[in-house]
Design a protein around this motif. Structure first.
Motif, PDB file in Angstrom:
ATOM      1  N   ARG A 266       0.839  -1.177   0.176  1.00  0.00           N
ATOM      2  CA  ARG A 266      -0.070  -0.026   0.173  1.00  0.00           C
ATOM      3  C   ARG A 266       0.674   1.048  -0.067  1.00  0.00           C
ATOM      4  O   ARG A 266       0.437   2.211  -0.414  1.00  0.00           O
ATOM      5  N   VAL A 267       2.104   1.300   0.716  1.00  0.00           N
ATOM      6  CA  VAL A 267       2.917   2.540   0.673  1.00  0.00           C
ATOM      7  C   VAL A 267       3.614   2.404  -0.454  1.00  0.00           C
ATOM      8  O   VAL A 267       4.604   3.724  -0.384  1.00  0.00           O
ATOM      9  N   THR A 268       3.877   1.928  -1.507  1.00  0.00           N
ATOM     10  CA  THR A 268       5.098   1.831  -2.175  1.00  0.00           C
ATOM     11  C   THR A 268       4.948   3.141  -3.034  1.00  0.00           C
ATOM     12  O   THR A 268       6.060   3.704  -3.236  1.00  0.00           O
ATOM     13  N   PRO A 269       3.756   3.683  -3.427  1.00  0.00           N
ATOM     14  CA  PRO A 269       3.915   4.813  -3.975  1.00  0.00           C
ATOM     15  C   PRO A 269       4.147   6.133  -3.250  1.00  0.00           C
ATOM     16  O   PRO A 269       5.083   6.913  -3.573  1.00  0.00           O
ATOM     17  N   PRO A 270       3.818   6.298  -1.978  1.00  0.00           N
ATOM     18  CA  PRO A 270       4.431   7.371  -1.048  1.00  0.00           C
ATOM     19  C   PRO A 270       5.821   7.153  -0.750  1.00  0.00           C
ATOM     20  O   PRO A 270       6.540   8.181  -0.781  1.00  0.00           O
TER      21      PRO A 270
ATOM     22  N   LEU B 120       8.117   5.864  -3.053  1.00  0.00           N
ATOM     23  CA  LEU B 120       8.716   6.314  -4.334  1.00  0.00           C
ATOM     24  C   LEU B 120       8.785   7.913  -4.330  1.00  0.00           C
ATOM     25  O   LEU B 120       9.805   8.498  -4.807  1.00  0.00           O
ATOM     26  N   ASN B 121       7.787   8.548  -3.988  1.00  0.00           N
ATOM     27  CA  ASN B 121       7.684   9.975  -3.689  1.00  0.00           C
ATOM     28  C   ASN B 121       8.706  10.386  -2.720  1.00  0.00           C
ATOM     29  O   ASN B 121       9.654  11.310  -3.214  1.00  0.00           O
ATOM     30  N   ASP B 122       9.087   9.834  -1.708  1.00  0.00           N
ATOM     31  CA  ASP B 122      10.201  10.258  -0.708  1.00  0.00           C
ATOM     32  C   ASP B 122      11.543   9.997  -1.496  1.00  0.00           C
ATOM     33  O   ASP B 122      12.514  10.666  -1.324  1.00  0.00           O
ATOM     34  N   ALA B 123      11.486   8.801  -2.459  1.00  0.00           N
ATOM     35  CA  ALA B 123      12.821   8.262  -3.183  1.00  0.00           C
ATOM     36  C   ALA B 123      12.990   9.541  -4.134  1.00  0.00           C
ATOM     37  O   ALA B 123      14.258  10.101  -4.301  1.00  0.00           O
ATOM     38  N   ILE B 124      12.027  10.006  -4.542  1.00  0.00           N
ATOM     39  CA  ILE B 124      12.202  11.252  -5.569  1.00  0.00           C
ATOM     40  C   ILE B 124      12.741  12.392  -4.849  1.00  0.00           C
ATOM     41  O   ILE B 124      13.827  13.346  -5.300  1.00  0.00           O
TER      42      ILE B 124
ATOM     43  N   THR C 125      14.383  11.891 -12.467  1.00  0.00           N
ATOM     44  CA  THR C 125      13.059  12.246 -11.491  1.00  0.00           C
ATOM     45  C   THR C 125      11.841  12.057 -12.445  1.00  0.00           C
ATOM     46  O   THR C 125      10.998  11.343 -11.838  1.00  0.00           O
ATOM     47  N   VAL C 126      11.950  12.374 -13.480  1.00  0.00           N
ATOM     48  CA  VAL C 126      10.652  12.259 -14.312  1.00  0.00           C
ATOM     49  C   VAL C 126      10.489  10.725 -14.664  1.00  0.00           C
ATOM     50  O   VAL C 126       9.224  10.433 -14.235  1.00  0.00           O
ATOM     51  N   PRO C 127      11.158   9.902 -14.969  1.00  0.00           N
ATOM     52  CA  PRO C 127      11.004   8.287 -15.027  1.00  0.00           C
ATOM     53  C   PRO C 127      10.447   7.897 -13.633  1.00  0.00           C
ATOM     54  O   PRO C 127       9.384   7.101 -13.564  1.00  0.00           O
ATOM     55  N   LEU C 128      11.059   8.121 -12.448  1.00  0.00           N
ATOM     56  CA  LEU C 128      10.709   7.685 -11.206  1.00  0.00           C
ATOM     57  C   LEU C 128       9.105   8.188 -10.970  1.00  0.00           C
ATOM     58  O   LEU C 128       8.355   7.461 -10.408  1.00  0.00           O
ATOM     59  N   THR C 129       8.961   9.530 -11.273  1.00  0.00           N
ATOM     60  CA  THR C 129       7.384  10.008 -11.346  1.00  0.00           C
ATOM     61  C   THR C 129       6.469   9.264 -11.823  1.00  0.00           C
ATOM     62  O   THR C 129       5.359   8.635 -11.377  1.00  0.00           O
ATOM     63  N   ARG C 130       6.945   8.754 -13.283  1.00  0.00           N
ATOM     64  CA  ARG C 130       6.235   7.845 -13.844  1.00  0.00           C
ATOM     65  C   ARG C 130       5.654   6.601 -13.386  1.00  0.00           C
ATOM     66  O   ARG C 130       4.442   6.175 -13.468  1.00  0.00           O
ATOM     67  N   VAL C 131       6.734   6.064 -12.831  1.00  0.00           N
ATOM     68  CA  VAL C 131       6.538   4.691 -12.276  1.00  0.00           C
ATOM     69  C   VAL C 131       5.698   4.696 -10.912  1.00  0.00           C
ATOM     70  O   VAL C 131       5.041   3.803 -10.747  1.00  0.00           O
ATOM     71  N   THR C 132       6.040   5.864 -10.216  1.00  0.00           N
ATOM     72  CA  THR C 132       5.083   5.899  -8.867  1.00  0.00           C
ATOM     73  C   THR C 132       3.649   6.218  -9.418  1.00  0.00           C
ATOM     74  O   THR C 132       2.724   5.584  -8.838  1.00  0.00           O
TER      75      THR C 132
ATOM     76  N   HIS D 218       2.182   5.034 -12.071  1.00  0.00           N
ATOM     77  CA  HIS D 218       1.679   3.738 -12.637  1.00  0.00           C
ATOM     78  C   HIS D 218       1.425   2.795 -11.614  1.00  0.00           C
ATOM     79  O   HIS D 218       0.215   2.288 -11.436  1.00  0.00           O
ATOM     80  N   LEU D 219       2.084   2.876 -10.498  1.00  0.00           N
ATOM     81  CA  LEU D 219       2.069   2.003  -9.259  1.00  0.00           C
ATOM     82  C   LEU D 219       0.633   2.677  -8.350  1.00  0.00           C
ATOM     83  O   LEU D 219      -0.068   1.462  -7.918  1.00  0.00           O
ATOM     84  N   ALA D 220       0.467   3.780  -8.306  1.00  0.00           N
ATOM     85  CA  ALA D 220      -0.334   4.186  -7.678  1.00  0.00           C
ATOM     86  C   ALA D 220      -1.870   4.009  -8.296  1.00  0.00           C
ATOM     87  O   ALA D 220      -2.839   3.446  -7.605  1.00  0.00           O
ATOM     88  N   ALA D 221      -1.811   4.023  -9.542  1.00  0.00           N
ATOM     89  CA  ALA D 221      -3.047   3.849 -10.328  1.00  0.00           C
ATOM     90  C   ALA D 221      -3.483   2.400 -10.283  1.00  0.00           C
ATOM     91  O   ALA D 221      -4.307   1.882 -10.230  1.00  0.00           O
ATOM     92  N   ARG D 222      -2.196   1.420 -10.095  1.00  0.00           N
ATOM     93  CA  ARG D 222      -2.498   0.027 -10.324  1.00  0.00           C
ATOM     94  C   ARG D 222      -3.104  -0.337  -8.939  1.00  0.00           C
ATOM     95  O   ARG D 222      -3.994  -1.053  -8.748  1.00  0.00           O
TER      96      ARG D 222
END
Lengths: 289, 264
Positions: free
Chosen positions: A205-209, A211-215, A260-267, A269-273
């Motif tokens: 559940r917390v993978t998207p947030p 990844l935000n911290d990772a960015i 950071t832009v590709p990382l944001t896209r991954v985030t 994508h994961l959030a949407a999933r």
């Protein structure tokens, strides 16, 4: 099992109407996008200041000259990002788990974990960098590192582990208590319940947030330059001050965006999933257009 | 107060008392579950059925009285609760399956982790149990792909996989569509015939009449009436029992009808 089925005349008419509407929407979107892009491009490049802007910010010769140093600096940023990210993730998870411990024996551990997150979540990163980067070497204690890169990395880890701990804690608390009741009823211990039942659900559940911290961490890795570490931003600054041309900054900025832009896209994508998975059943599934 | 329980009893509950804050939710509850016996708890919501089951499994600490499992007092604070829970299977109203594990993993988790059963043996045993409930072809899917009835039968099998000496069932059909209730109750009936002792809370009166060796009627946390199922359910002596049973038979809201089908 397939059943032969011919759409009715009414349905075929509906489909024709929908197809025509889609085609029209596509044409309108394409025309308006091209029109706006041309207008903006022509507008900007025809202003009186444009040649100076291009010379100061987008000078190819300056960018080419700054490239080797900026690239070496970017490697430092990436090293900080990977090493500090892993360390902050591990430390943050430990702190979050410490806060879930029950029983009087663990009271000091719980208090320590709570105090740690409060402290480092509340302090500006740059202040922690000054305290660790300049303060620790000033102690002249033996055994402590003096390399500004190591100290800067430590400061980033201290700060980001506090953020990550709060994210993990929120994830752990989001797992319904009935899951714990079921696991404990099967005879699993607190630790087994955490590891096998609560954490796997929480982490997903917390993978998207996270990844935000990772960015954020990737961007904040440039702050170690205040300690004298030559990262991409610092290298760009040095190149800039040589000719008062700001193109090296633009170069460094593009380098960060490339990460950071590709990382944001991954985030995203994961959030949407995960949103799709949560709403996988019932009338709430699917989006309204 | 400690009238020593029946020595042969699987479970003995003596003078159990439980408070939530100042509210007394269980008062002086005493009963035994003998080998192979099913004790059915009946009563309105808030009567203390679920709390009693949670106390039996040590998910809630008791405030007085004692619980003996196979003669051992498990309410002693020095007792390791994890060790006791290994011997008791629990099935919840909302299934509480683990959504991140497959059907097979749900069943093998506790045997492998808690009972140190070799993984291969645990898998074989799980497949056997899943075949019995007709889920042999679903071992690798996740629980959210199953129907409510399948999920609850899976939850029962998960509780059985550790070979418990006692099964606690907390209104396990209350969350199910009426058409799915039967398949779950059939499974419980089979377990009873296999001789597994159980304590169940249920609103399914027809089922209670079939399966129970003893029915306990709870009201306000106390046992107000007890005895053989036909005696208690068909010829209740207590006015409160009679009113409760009448409410269950009334179709429609506010009380969802259970047990005997509503008249149409």
């Amino acid at each position: 099992m397939t059943t032969a089925w011919e759409p009715s005349e009414r349905e075929r008419a509906r489909r024709r109407l929908r197809r025509r509407a889609r085609l029209r929407a596509g044409v309108i979107a394409a025309v308006s996008t091209v029109a706006v892009a041309v207008a903006v491009g022509v507008g900007i490049t025809h202003t009186s200041g444009w040649p100076r802007v291009r010379q100061r910010f987008f000078s190819w010769s300056e960018i080419a000259a700054a490239w080797p140093a900026a690239r070496t600096g970017m490697v430092v940023n990436l090293e900080l990002f990977v090493v500090c990210g892993a360390a902050a993730g591990a430390l943050g998870l430990l702190v979050a788990l410490a806060r879930t411990l029950t029983g009087p024996v663990f009271l000091p551990v719980r208090l320590l974990a709570a105090a740690y997150t409060d402290l480092f979540r509340g302090l500006p990163v740059i202040l922690v960098l000054y305290l660790v980067g300049f303060g620790v070497p000033a102690l002249r204690l033996r055994g402590l590192p003096t390399d500004p890169l190591v100290l800067g990395g430590a400061a980033l880890v201290l700060t980001y582990a506090a953020y990550v701990a709060e994210v993990f804690r929120a994830g752990i608390e989001s797992v319904h208590p009935s899951q714990v009741a079921a696991a404990r009823s099967l005879g699993l211990t607190h630790a087994q319940t955490m590891r096998r039942v609560v954490l796997p659900q929480a982490v997903r559940r917390v993978t998207p947030p996270l990844l935000n911290d990772a960015i954020s961490l990737q961007k904040d890795s440039s702050l170690v330059s205040v300690l004298g570490v030559v990262d991409a931003v610092r290298a760009a600054q040095i190149a800039t001050s040589a000719h008062f041309n700001y193109s090296p900054y633009v170069l460094a900025g593009l380098m960060f965006l490339a990460i950071t832009v590709p990382l944001t896209r991954v985030t995203d994508h994961l959030a949407a999933r995960s949103a799709r998975r949560r709403g996988a059943a019932g009338i709430t599934a699917g989006s309204v257009r | 107060m400690t009238t020593a329980g029946d020595a042969a009893a699987v479970l003995s509950v003596r003078g159990l008392v439980k408070f939530y804050g100042d509210a007394l939710v269980l008062r002086d509850v005493t009963f035994d579950v003998g080998p192979g016996q099913a004790v059915v708890l009946v009563g309105g919501s808030g009567s203390g059925k679920s709390t009693l089951l949670r106390c039996l499994n040590l998910l809630e600490p008791v405030d007085d009285g004692e619980i003996l499992l196979a003669g051992e007092e498990i309410t002693d604070p020095r007792v390791n609760a994890d060790r006791i829970r290994r011997r008791i299977g629990v099935v919840f109203q909302a299934y509480n399956l683990f959504p991140h594990l497959t059907v097979l993993q749900n069943v093998t988790l506790a045997p492998v982790l808690v009972h140190r059963v070799p993984r291969a043996a645990a898998r074989d045993r799980a497949r056997e149990l899943l075949t019995r409930i007709g889920l042999a072809d679903k071992v690798d899917v996740y629980p959210d792909r199953l129907s409510g009835g399948q999920q609850q039968r899976l939850a029962i099998v998960r509780a059985l996989a550790t070979g418990p000496s006692l099964l606690l069932l907390d209104e396990i059909t209350s969350a199910l569509d009426p058409e799915l209730v039967g398949e779950v109750l059939d499974l419980v009936g089979e377990l009873k015939r296999d001789g597994l002792p159980m304590v169940l809370a249920t609103h399914e009166m027809a089922f209670a009449r079939d399966i129970a060796d003893e029915v306990l009627v709870l009201d306000g946390g106390a046992i107000i009436e007890r005895g053989a199922p036909r005696r208690v359910l068909d010829d209740p002596r207590e006015e409160r029992t009679r009113r409760f049973l009448a409410r269950l038979r009334q179709p429609g809201p506010p009380q969802r009808a259970a047990g005997p089908p509503p008249r149409r």
